[in-house]
Motif scaffolding. Structure first.
Motif, PDB file in Angstrom:
ATOM      1  N   ALA B 228      16.369   3.542 -12.528  1.00 10.14           N
ATOM      2  CA  ALA B 228      16.162   4.353 -13.727  1.00 10.14           C
ATOM      3  C   ALA B 228      14.733   4.207 -14.255  1.00 10.14           C
ATOM      4  CB  ALA B 228      17.154   3.925 -14.806  1.00 10.14           C
ATOM      5  N   ALA B 229      14.209   2.972 -14.228  1.00 12.83           N
ATOM      6  CA  ALA B 229      12.899   2.746 -14.849  1.00 12.83           C
ATOM      7  C   ALA B 229      11.749   2.889 -13.864  1.00 12.83           C
ATOM      8  CB  ALA B 229      12.874   1.346 -15.470  1.00 12.83           C
ATOM      9  N   GLY B 230      12.052   2.914 -12.561  1.00  8.70           N
ATOM     10  CA  GLY B 230      10.983   2.960 -11.565  1.00  8.70           C
ATOM     11  C   GLY B 230      10.383   1.575 -11.370  1.00  8.70           C
ATOM     12  N   MET B 231       9.451   1.482 -10.411  1.00 12.00           N
ATOM     13  CA  MET B 231       8.885   0.167 -10.108  1.00 12.00           C
ATOM     14  C   MET B 231       7.723  -0.129 -11.059  1.00 12.00           C
ATOM     15  SD  MET B 231       7.561  -1.376  -6.515  1.00 12.00           S
ATOM     16  CE  MET B 231       6.084  -0.397  -6.537  1.00 12.00           C
ATOM     17  N   GLN B 232       8.048  -0.767 -12.160  1.00 13.39           N
ATOM     18  CA  GLN B 232       6.990  -1.076 -13.118  1.00 13.39           C
ATOM     19  C   GLN B 232       6.220  -2.308 -12.680  1.00 13.39           C
ATOM     20  OE1 GLN B 232       9.263  -1.274 -16.733  1.00 13.39           O
ATOM     21  NE2 GLN B 232       9.142   0.931 -17.028  1.00 13.39           N
ATOM     22  N   ASP B 233       6.907  -3.236 -12.019  1.00 13.30           N
ATOM     23  CA  ASP B 233       6.270  -4.467 -11.575  1.00 13.30           C
ATOM     24  C   ASP B 233       6.920  -4.839 -10.231  1.00 13.30           C
ATOM     25  OD1 ASP B 233       5.453  -7.001 -11.055  1.00 13.30           O
ATOM     26  OD2 ASP B 233       6.038  -7.854 -12.982  1.00 13.30           O
ATOM     27  N   PRO B 234       6.140  -4.895  -9.157  1.00 14.92           N
ATOM     28  CA  PRO B 234       6.734  -5.194  -7.835  1.00 14.92           C
ATOM     29  C   PRO B 234       7.464  -6.533  -7.811  1.00 14.92           C
ATOM     30  CG  PRO B 234       4.419  -4.575  -7.634  1.00 14.92           C
ATOM     31  CD  PRO B 234       4.694  -4.698  -9.082  1.00 14.92           C
ATOM     32  N   ASN B 235       7.124  -7.419  -8.728  1.00 20.58           N
ATOM     33  CA  ASN B 235       7.809  -8.725  -8.750  1.00 20.58           C
ATOM     34  C   ASN B 235       9.304  -8.577  -9.026  1.00 20.58           C
ATOM     35  OD1 ASN B 235       5.756 -10.720  -8.224  1.00 20.58           O
ATOM     36  ND2 ASN B 235       4.813 -10.001 -10.119  1.00 20.58           N
ATOM     37  N   GLU B 236       9.681  -7.494  -9.692  1.00 23.07           N
ATOM     38  CA  GLU B 236      11.118  -7.285  -9.956  1.00 23.07           C
ATOM     39  C   GLU B 236      11.879  -7.162  -8.633  1.00 23.07           C
ATOM     40  OE1 GLU B 236      11.725  -5.038 -14.084  1.00 23.07           O
ATOM     41  OE2 GLU B 236      10.461  -3.893 -12.722  1.00 23.07           O
ATOM     42  N   ILE B 237      11.259  -6.484  -7.685  1.00 23.58           N
ATOM     43  CA  ILE B 237      11.905  -6.326  -6.372  1.00 23.58           C
ATOM     44  C   ILE B 237      11.990  -7.683  -5.667  1.00 23.58           C
ATOM     45  CG2 ILE B 237      11.569  -5.327  -4.061  1.00 23.58           C
ATOM     46  CD1 ILE B 237      10.504  -2.841  -5.369  1.00 23.58           C
ATOM     47  N   LEU B 238      10.913  -8.453  -5.773  1.00 24.08           N
ATOM     48  CA  LEU B 238      10.904  -9.754  -5.082  1.00 24.08           C
ATOM     49  C   LEU B 238      11.903 -10.731  -5.701  1.00 24.08           C
ATOM     50  CD1 LEU B 238       7.076 -10.196  -4.411  1.00 24.08           C
ATOM     51  CD2 LEU B 238       8.873  -9.593  -2.781  1.00 24.08           C
ATOM     52  N   ILE B 239      12.148 -10.606  -6.987  1.00 28.35           N
ATOM     53  CA  ILE B 239      13.140 -11.483  -7.634  1.00 28.35           C
ATOM     54  C   ILE B 239      14.534 -11.192  -7.061  1.00 28.35           C
ATOM     55  CG2 ILE B 239      14.337 -11.902  -9.836  1.00 28.35           C
ATOM     56  CD1 ILE B 239      11.495 -11.383 -11.158  1.00 28.35           C
ATOM     57  N   SER B 316       2.065  -6.594  -0.324  1.00 26.47           N
ATOM     58  CA  SER B 316       2.732  -7.884  -0.103  1.00 26.47           C
ATOM     59  C   SER B 316       4.246  -7.726  -0.209  1.00 26.47           C
ATOM     60  CB  SER B 316       2.211  -8.961  -1.057  1.00 26.47           C
ATOM     61  OG  SER B 316       2.677  -8.758  -2.360  1.00 26.47           O
ATOM     62  N   VAL B 317       4.707  -6.829  -1.078  1.00 32.82           N
ATOM     63  CA  VAL B 317       6.156  -6.600  -1.179  1.00 32.82           C
ATOM     64  C   VAL B 317       6.656  -5.924   0.106  1.00 32.82           C
ATOM     65  CG1 VAL B 317       7.990  -5.441  -2.468  1.00 32.82           C
ATOM     66  CG2 VAL B 317       6.075  -6.438  -3.693  1.00 32.82           C
ATOM     67  N   ILE B 318       5.898  -4.939   0.572  1.00 28.99           N
ATOM     68  CA  ILE B 318       6.297  -4.267   1.829  1.00 28.99           C
ATOM     69  C   ILE B 318       6.341  -5.292   2.956  1.00 28.99           C
ATOM     70  CG2 ILE B 318       5.566  -2.572   3.573  1.00 28.99           C
ATOM     71  CD1 ILE B 318       4.466  -0.862   1.240  1.00 28.99           C
ATOM     72  N   GLY B 319       5.328  -6.151   3.005  1.00 25.40           N
ATOM     73  CA  GLY B 319       5.274  -7.166   4.059  1.00 25.40           C
ATOM     74  C   GLY B 319       6.484  -8.086   4.026  1.00 25.40           C
ATOM     75  N   THR B 320       6.933  -8.425   2.833  1.00 26.90           N
ATOM     76  CA  THR B 320       8.080  -9.332   2.706  1.00 26.90           C
ATOM     77  C   THR B 320       9.385  -8.634   3.114  1.00 26.90           C
ATOM     78  OG1 THR B 320       6.958 -10.422   0.876  1.00 26.90           O
ATOM     79  CG2 THR B 320       9.311 -10.828   1.083  1.00 26.90           C
ATOM     80  N   LEU B 321       9.532  -7.387   2.670  1.00 29.58           N
ATOM     81  CA  LEU B 321      10.802  -6.693   2.906  1.00 29.58           C
ATOM     82  C   LEU B 321      10.888  -6.049   4.293  1.00 29.58           C
ATOM     83  CD1 LEU B 321      11.003  -7.087  -0.168  1.00 29.58           C
ATOM     84  CD2 LEU B 321      11.884  -4.767  -0.367  1.00 29.58           C
ATOM     85  N   TYR B 322       9.720  -5.810   4.888  1.00 28.04           N
ATOM     86  CA  TYR B 322       9.694  -4.981   6.101  1.00 28.04           C
ATOM     87  C   TYR B 322      10.640  -5.466   7.204  1.00 28.04           C
ATOM     88  CZ  TYR B 322       8.023  -2.031   9.820  1.00 28.04           C
ATOM     89  OH  TYR B 322       7.982  -1.124  10.850  1.00 28.04           O
ATOM     90  N   PRO B 323      10.638  -6.750   7.550  1.00 30.06           N
ATOM     91  CA  PRO B 323      11.518  -7.162   8.663  1.00 30.06           C
ATOM     92  C   PRO B 323      12.977  -6.783   8.437  1.00 30.06           C
ATOM     93  CG  PRO B 323      10.024  -8.938   8.051  1.00 30.06           C
ATOM     94  CD  PRO B 323       9.869  -7.883   7.021  1.00 30.06           C
ATOM     95  N   GLN B 324      13.452  -6.936   7.214  1.00 33.32           N
ATOM     96  CA  GLN B 324      14.850  -6.596   6.918  1.00 33.32           C
ATOM     97  C   GLN B 324      15.059  -5.078   6.956  1.00 33.32           C
ATOM     98  OE1 GLN B 324      17.128  -8.765   6.804  1.00 33.32           O
ATOM     99  NE2 GLN B 324      15.883 -10.623   6.579  1.00 33.32           N
ATOM    100  N   ILE B 325      14.096  -4.351   6.388  1.00 33.46           N
ATOM    101  CA  ILE B 325      14.241  -2.888   6.346  1.00 33.46           C
ATOM    102  C   ILE B 325      14.167  -2.319   7.768  1.00 33.46           C
ATOM    103  CG2 ILE B 325      13.183  -0.736   5.505  1.00 33.46           C
ATOM    104  CD1 ILE B 325      12.364  -2.240   2.977  1.00 33.46           C
ATOM    105  N   ALA B 326      13.253  -2.871   8.581  1.00 28.99           N
ATOM    106  CA  ALA B 326      13.107  -2.368   9.956  1.00 28.99           C
ATOM    107  C   ALA B 326      14.404  -2.547  10.738  1.00 28.99           C
ATOM    108  CB  ALA B 326      11.960  -3.091  10.646  1.00 28.99           C
ATOM    109  N   LYS B 327      15.116  -3.639  10.463  1.00 32.35           N
ATOM    110  CA  LYS B 327      16.369  -3.900  11.181  1.00 32.35           C
ATOM    111  C   LYS B 327      17.445  -2.895  10.786  1.00 32.35           C
ATOM    112  CE  LYS B 327      16.425  -8.629  10.859  1.00 32.35           C
ATOM    113  NZ  LYS B 327      17.084  -9.843  10.439  1.00 32.35           N
ATOM    114  N   GLN B 328      17.503  -2.567   9.518  1.00 33.33           N
ATOM    115  CA  GLN B 328      18.653  -1.803   9.030  1.00 33.33           C
ATOM    116  C   GLN B 328      18.357  -0.351   8.683  1.00 33.33           C
ATOM    117  OE1 GLN B 328      21.471  -3.915   6.691  1.00 33.33           O
ATOM    118  NE2 GLN B 328      20.181  -5.735   6.652  1.00 33.33           N
TER     119      GLN B 328
END
Lengths: 235, 616
Positions: B228-239, B316-328
């Motif tokens: 709803a709020a969009g990505m205001q801070d990429p750290n929210e995704i990393l949390i 850096s967020v893409i780098g962290t999530l990429y392996p999981q996203i690439a798999k699925q």
């Protein structure tokens, strides 16, 4: 450019007592340069640009213990040693290249900014100090005036990106904390330019080299090489 | 109504004068407000405790330490709520006002990582009581905090919660999660009004330990909030990522010029839960899809006014999530890869390799952690040997000694032996000994620990080790030996040059005696009472053994983590109800009113019998 080196690990007291790690992999606690001025001003690098007009005849060294909990306790003291060197831009670049070359492919490199990494350097000042009355900011400030500068730097090396290396080692006894604090720090600063004390957004010809320390109520230590003038005892 | 309220307040003030021992019901309680008229007769003990508590709360109004006053008032309100709800409510409001008006300590510096506010801490404690006792007040105060947060807008550290309100809500959620996971989930969801906070992953883990379904519900609400709020801070995704994949370890988005650099928060007591992504692959998939879509729909960094930082953080967020996203989700992964390529030039990463500290050797593939640690110490020792400046050399030797493992204290001693500064050499050797003794005691190696701790010339460290040892001995049913160790600690205390560490040690002695000899505990309290007034330990303070830090270098471990029993809560548990008056007599000798009040309230909380009925 004002650089802020973040702390590698910080302990903080949240519910699960987290430790915060930068560059990971370390096992214990570090609290290094830390504090309110966490800004980083980006300055465009100007390699190989001669700027003799920025090299003043003399420099001043100012080492300040901004504040400590036991400042008014007569048993508190601090002492330190310092060495100030000039390193030409070419030598600085060469030393960094050597360090990078030593790194294995794709790995991190130890940018060990120890004095030994810079074989060709010019000693501008060296000495020690000890202060045992720390009640006022003046008492806690060590100043060395009239350090010959311009004359010690060959014409061809008076470039904008030449460096000053300040090695500063201090021992602070805080009688309120009943703790002796030891810190060693090597600052790497742009030789001919510094942040203007009146307007931090602009640079001026360097008059002074700074090293600042601040001890918090809990015994943490903040360190910086920021331009610091005036009477403020806040970090 | 107003008159009724005035009467009630008056009755509270009248009955709050210092109670005499054995005093029965306060006279002012004859003014029976309607709300309190149906309550039962209290037990004599509870009646006496209520008198003491009211007197303490009244005294707190004059304390210099406003935070301590607010804490004590809130705690007293909680304790007397069943007996005198109206008076307790008034007291709770007073506590909130006091907590809110207490000036924040002058602390201009803000951490780039995590900032804590003592005012927020106290408000949380008051709010905890309000939530349980007067939810209408809790709601009102949370609204106040939200309004304040909008006005202040302070610079946040990467591991700060979104607002003080979210900190309070999540702290409250943590506090109740074990006993009421539903309430914790409600609080966590409420915190999402301000965004996804660092503390949320903590709370999610705590809820998961009770009820995974509930944790999933909160997680999905967090995802909805992000959508709803969009990505205001990429750290929210990393949390949220950390909760799913790396429980107890939270990475922050990198905004530095070094591509490989990142900040990591690691819980000291890592939660023992199965990663949520393993338990619910569906939940992980929902997250990955949402996160990828958010990253793909984020405004281009160049349009944000902070191009480099935004690009670096998103990369850096893409780098962290990429392996999981690439798999699925291979299609989204391809789109993210494309997006990352587009942002590469905006990030302006430094071409230089990432910095590695000079005291860390390069990893060798397949090397054991212990072997790496030994090589690291070797390197640190070499660096120290090479150093010409005596002060710097000493510091480098100290850092090397500290980097040794607790069990390798002999190597630590050897490194410390190379230090020229006599004070540092002695302080460091003692500290290594303290650390090793605590380590041995954890393993119940009492003989070795005793031999070692006897070599510690720092009396406070030796005494604290003895108390920790005595606690372990009591658990091992070696009570006689535990008593000997405590007596030795007491002998050290009597001769000591006092400071706050000794107050903690004194409280540790009291609490440990309390486990097997309550009258010896009382004697120990009497011994330490002068100290407790001069060097107070707050009620809210942790209960760990003191660190007794006599020196500080850049790196130093938190060696007393996991110890407990060195605070007022533990000490108050040492006593039995029949000791109330004797203990109060001893506590009355504490000179500082704040320290005395904190001690009295801790004791009353332990001795108050919740089943003994209510009071009019």
């Amino acid at each position: 450019m004002t650089r802020h080196k973040p702390c590698r690990i910080v302990l903080c007291g949240s519910a699960l007592a987290f430790c915060l790690i930068v560059l990971s992999l370390t096992v214990s606690m570090t609290l290094a340069q830390e504090g309110g001025r966490n800004r980083m001003r980006i300055r465009q690098s100007e390699p190989n640009v001669l700027a003799p007009e920025l090299y003043l005849e003399q420099l001043r060294l100012k080492i300040t213990l901004v504040d400590l909990p036991g400042a008014s306790d007569p048993r508190s003291y601090w002492e330190g040693t310092y060495q100030l060197y000039f390193v030409s831009e070419a030598e600085h670049e060469k030393a960094l290249r050597e360090l990078v070359k030593g790194a294995s492919k794709g790995g991190a490199v130890a940018l060990d900014l120890s004095l030994s990494s810079f074989p060709k350097k010019t000693l501008l000042a060296e000495g020690s100090f000890k202060k045992s009355a720390l009640a006022s900011l003046k008492d806690r400030t060590f100043i060395l005036e009239r350090i010959a500068f311009r004359a010690r730097v060959p014409d061809a090396e008076r470039t904008k990106e030449a460096r000053l290396l300040l090695s500063c080692n201090v021992k602070i006894y805080d009688a309120q904390l009943k703790q002796t604090i030891y810190r060693t720090r090597l600052w790497d600063a742009q030789a001919p330019l510094m942040e203007d004390a009146k307007n931090p957004e602009r640079d001026v010809a360097r008059t002074t080299v700074y090293s600042n320390f601040y001890v918090t109520k809990t015994g943490d230590v903040y360190e910086s090489q920021w331009t610091r003038e005036g009477e403020s005892t806040s970090w | 109504m107003k008159a009724a309220l005035s009467l009630l307040v008056l009755s509270f003030i009248c009955s709050a004068s210092a109670p005499a021992r054995g005093q029965s019901k306060p006279k002012a309680s004859t003014a029976k407000p309607e709300a309190e008229s149906t309550v039962e007769e209290p037990s004599r003990l509870n009646s006496r405790i209520a008198d003491v508590l009211r007197s303490t709360a009244e005294g707190a109004k004059k304390w210099n330490d406003e935070r301590a006053a607010a804490r004590v008032q809130a705690e007293v309100a909680d304790l007397i709520w069943e007996m005198e709800p109206n008076a307790a409510r008034t007291l709770l409001i007073t506590a909130w006002d006091k907590a809110s008006s207490a000036r924040e300590e002058k602390r201009a510096e803000r951490s780039a990582y995590r900032n804590e506010s003592r005012q927020t801490e106290v408000r949380r404690e008051v709010m905890m009581v309000a939530r349980r006792r007067a939810p209408d007040l809790a709601r009102r105060w949370l609204a106040e905090m939200a309004e304040e947060a909008g006005r202040k807008g302070q610079e946040r550290g990467v591991f700060d919660d979104r607002t003080p309100r979210s900190t309070v809500l999540l702290d409250m959620a943590m506090a109740v999660a074990a006993e009421d996971a539903r309430a914790a989930s409600d609080l966590a969801v409420e915190s999402l009004q301000d965004g996804v906070s660092f503390g949320l992953q903590n709370v999610l883990l705590a809820i998961q330990q009770q009820d995974f379904e509930l944790a999933q519900m909160v997680f999905r609400r967090a995802l909805q909030r992000l959508k709803a709020a969009g990505m205001q801070d990429p750290n929210e995704i990393l949390i949220l990522y950390s909760y799913l994949y790396t429980p107890g370890k939270v990475q922050a988005a990198n905004t530095s010029e070094n591509r490989g650099s990142f900040s990591l928060a690691v819980a000291q007591n890592r939660p023992q839960v199965k990663a949520a992504a393993d338990q619910s692959p569906q939940l992980a998939l929902e997250f990955l899809k949402t996160a990828a879509e958010l990253l793909l729909s984020a405004p281009p960094p160049a349009t944000t006014g902070a191009m480099e930082a935004t690009a670096r953080a998103q990369l850096s967020v893409i780098g962290t999530l990429y392996p999981q996203i690439a798999k699925q989700l291979p299609e989204l992964a391809a789109a993210l890869r494309q997006r990352a390529l587009q942002m590469e030039s905006d990030a302006k990463f430094s071409p230089a390799p990432a910095e590695r500290p000079a005291d860390m050797p390069e990893y060798r593939p397949g090397e054991k952690v212990e072997d790496y640690a030994e090589r690291r110490i070797d390197l640190m020792e070499e660096n120290a040997k090479r150093e010409a400046n005596p002060l710097r050399r000493d510091i480098l030797y100290a850092e090397a000694a500290i980097a040794t493992a607790p069990a390798r204290y002999e190597r630590g001693w050897s490194l410390a032996g190379s230090i020229q500064d006599e004070q540092l050499r002695a302080d460091l050797k003692n500290w290594l000994t303290y650390r090793a003794a605590l380590h041995l005691l954890q393993a119940n190696e009492f003989d070795r620990a005793y031999t070692l701790l006897s070599k510690n010339a720092e009396a406070a460290q030796r005494a604290a080790s003895l108390v920790v040892g005595a606690q372990r001995l009591v658990k091992a049913k070696e009570v006689t030996r535990a008593r000997d160790w405590l007596q030795e600690a007491q002998a050290l205390l009597r001769k000591a040059d006092m400071d706050e560490s000794w107050t903690r040690i004194a409280l540790g002695i009291v609490s440990t005696y309390g486990q097997f000899d309550k009258w010896a505990a009382l004697e120990a309290l009497n011994d330490g009472v002068k100290l407790m007034g001069r060097f107070p330990v707050g009620a809210g303070a942790d209960e760990r053994a003191p660190l007794v830090k006599k020196f500080s270098v850049k790196t130093i471990s938190d060696i007393t983590f996991g110890t407990n029993g060195f605070g007022w809560r533990a000490a108050a548990s040492a006593f039995a109800p029949e000791q109330l008056e004797s203990v109060l007599d001893v506590l009355a000798k504490i000179e500082t009113p704040e320290a005395r009040g904190v001690a009295i309230v801790a004791l009353c909380r332990k001795l108050l019998d919740p089943k003994a009925g209510k009071r009019n």
